[in-house]
Scaffold this motif. Structure first.
Motif, PDB file in Angstrom:
ATOM      1  N   SER A 170      -0.863  -2.315 -13.681  1.00 34.90           N
ATOM      2  CA  SER A 170      -2.196  -1.905 -13.246  1.00 34.90           C
ATOM      3  C   SER A 170      -3.096  -1.794 -14.474  1.00 34.90           C
ATOM      4  CB  SER A 170      -2.138  -0.560 -12.534  1.00 34.90           C
ATOM      5  OG  SER A 170      -1.774   0.473 -13.449  1.00 34.90           O
ATOM      6  N   SER A 180       9.776   0.963 -11.892  1.00 34.37           N
ATOM      7  CA  SER A 180       8.840   1.293 -10.814  1.00 34.37           C
ATOM      8  C   SER A 180       8.955   0.300  -9.669  1.00 34.37           C
ATOM      9  CB  SER A 180       7.411   1.317 -11.363  1.00 34.37           C
ATOM     10  OG  SER A 180       6.480   1.604 -10.339  1.00 34.37           O
ATOM     11  N   ASP A 228      -1.642   1.390  -7.216  1.00 37.28           N
ATOM     12  CA  ASP A 228      -0.404   1.860  -7.824  1.00 37.28           C
ATOM     13  C   ASP A 228      -0.688   2.269  -9.273  1.00 37.28           C
ATOM     14  OD1 ASP A 228       2.790   1.592  -7.251  1.00 37.28           O
ATOM     15  OD2 ASP A 228       2.338   1.322  -9.373  1.00 37.28           O
ATOM     16  N   PHE A 287       0.134  -4.965  -5.692  1.00 44.64           N
ATOM     17  CA  PHE A 287       0.216  -3.530  -5.453  1.00 44.64           C
ATOM     18  C   PHE A 287      -1.190  -2.942  -5.442  1.00 44.64           C
ATOM     19  CE2 PHE A 287       4.239  -4.799  -7.191  1.00 44.64           C
ATOM     20  CZ  PHE A 287       5.171  -4.075  -6.452  1.00 44.64           C
ATOM     21  N   HIS A 307       0.849  -1.190   0.000  1.00 44.07           N
ATOM     22  CA  HIS A 307       0.000   0.000   0.000  1.00 44.07           C
ATOM     23  C   HIS A 307       0.889   1.245   0.000  1.00 44.07           C
ATOM     24  CE1 HIS A 307      -3.987  -1.893   1.018  1.00 44.07           C
ATOM     25  NE2 HIS A 307      -3.144  -2.903   1.180  1.00 44.07           N
ATOM     26  N   PRO A 308       0.517   2.248  -0.756  1.00 43.95           N
ATOM     27  CA  PRO A 308       1.349   3.455  -0.839  1.00 43.95           C
ATOM     28  C   PRO A 308       1.628   4.088   0.516  1.00 43.95           C
ATOM     29  CG  PRO A 308      -0.421   3.520  -2.462  1.00 43.95           C
ATOM     30  CD  PRO A 308      -0.688   2.341  -1.598  1.00 43.95           C
ATOM     31  N   THR A 365      10.072   1.158  -5.843  1.00 41.75           N
ATOM     32  CA  THR A 365       9.084   0.931  -4.787  1.00 41.75           C
ATOM     33  C   THR A 365       9.577  -0.065  -3.753  1.00 41.75           C
ATOM     34  OG1 THR A 365       7.270   1.403  -6.323  1.00 41.75           O
ATOM     35  CG2 THR A 365       6.706   0.202  -4.321  1.00 41.75           C
TER      36      THR A 365
END
Length: 354
Positions: free
Chosen positions: A242, A265, A216, A213, A88-89, A269
């Motif tokens: 995504s 990415s 995202d 993810f 999770h961001p 991340t």
């Protein structure tokens, strides 16, 4: 002439064909691709295997669980992990649940090959036209040879948008009611998958098997695909984009930069810089990856003079288990129209264990 033609050799089509074939019907499966399984797909490349479609099985229902157990007994499947992390961001990594995920060391397409046993299948054959003849048969034209196939009943086990293109020329006059309207209401999300291999000397082995993810902009999933293999020769990762990223770049003529962007990415991340420098990279476009607006029932039937039923993972659910149940439902619907023979039902795969 065949009793039944099944268009599509994904899980739903193969299960439906097995049900009807074991009951005694003559069944022909026609598949436009060179392999079986649809999105239960495996690539063989650089002397290794990689699952760039369905990543694992997580059985829930009794029927699908029984099939998974049989495939484990046959050593086609094995337990891969009981942990798929989520990123999770805001909160980073955590594990939402503990549940066994099953994979095929020989590639997930091995499941389709198992289900295809004893079936008559035409590969690399695209159906371009369907007509209803005056002789009360379905008439199918194949693209490569202009060969004509005929059948008393038709099962269309392909993604709804592809089925819509194929069936629209028949019109509501033949298909009846709101069939085409219902079919056109089904929508899919796209996905771009990237398969990346790294030198054996890189020791690029994280302490996880897979991560999903959440929210995202670029990534949907990353998995250490080589951890599924019995004797992996090198680290291999599979990444899924995504839905938003795939839709933005769906018509891109060159997919390689997109795969590299996905690796960049993931590297940033997850703080794994080595992900950006693969030894090789292959990228695939799934135009119809996940049903975003599925049909609410297990099948979609036409009100045509002869039986025509659509099925797939877009009917009632979007997982392999849903596809299997849809295939079983389609076989029952076709059987009710025809001879009402005794279908194997939940025991359809027992013939494989004899």
């Amino acid at each position: 002439m065949n009793d039944i033609i099944v268009i599509g050799a994904g899980i739903a089509g193969l299960v439906c064909a097995q049900q009807l074939s074991q009951a005694g019907y003559s069944v022909l499966v026609v598949e436009k691709s060179r392999g079986l399984g649809g999105r239960v797909a495996t690539r063989r490349l650089h002397e290794t295997l990689a699952d760039h479609g369905a990543c694992y099985l997580k059985p829930k229902g009794e029927l699908f669980t029984s099939l998974v157990e049989l495939l484990c007994d046959r050593q086609i499947l094995k337990v891969w992990t009981d942990q798929v992390h989520e990123f999770h961001p805001d909160s980073g990594l955590f594990t939402p649940d503990l549940a066994y995920r099953y994979v095929a060391p020989g590639g997930m397409s091995a499941i389709a090959k198992f289900l295809a046993q004893n079936l008559q299948i035409l590969l690399n054959q695209r159906v371009t036209e369907i007509n209803l003849t005056g002789n009360k048969t379905w008439r199918l034209t194949l693209e490569s040879s202009n060969e004509v196939l005929t059948a008393k009943a038709l099962v269309v086990a392909i993604p709804a948008p592809q089925a819509l293109t194929l069936l629209t020329p028949l019109g509501e006059g033949v298909l009846g009611g709101e069939f085409l309207t219902n079919l056109s209401a089904v929508e899919f999300s796209a996905c771009i998958s990237a398969i990346a291999g790294y030198p054996a000397s890189s020791h690029l082995i994280p302490d996880w098997q897979a991560i999903s993810f959440i929210d995202d902009a670029i990534l949907g999933w990353i998995g250490l695909d080589s951890s599924k293999r019995l004797q992996p020769q090198q680290p291999v990762f599979v990444l899924h984009s995504s839905a938003k990223f795939a839709q933005q770049h769906l018509e891109s003529p060159d997919l390689q930069p997109l795969g590299q962007q996905m690796l960049q990415s993931a590297a940033e991340t997850l703080a794994i810089p080595g992900l950006t420098t693969p030894e090789w990279l292959q990228v695939h476009r799934w135009r119809y990856a996940f049903p975003s607006i599925p049909w609410s029932e297990p099948i979609l039937s036409a009100a045509s003079p002869l039986p025509l039923v659509c099925c797939g993972d877009w009917c009632g659910g979007h997982l392999v288990e849903g596809a299997m149940l849809s295939g079983i439902a389609a076989s029952g619907e076709i059987n009710n129209y025809l001879s009402q023979l005794l279908l194997p039902g939940v025991n359809f795969f027992k013939v494989f264990s004899e």
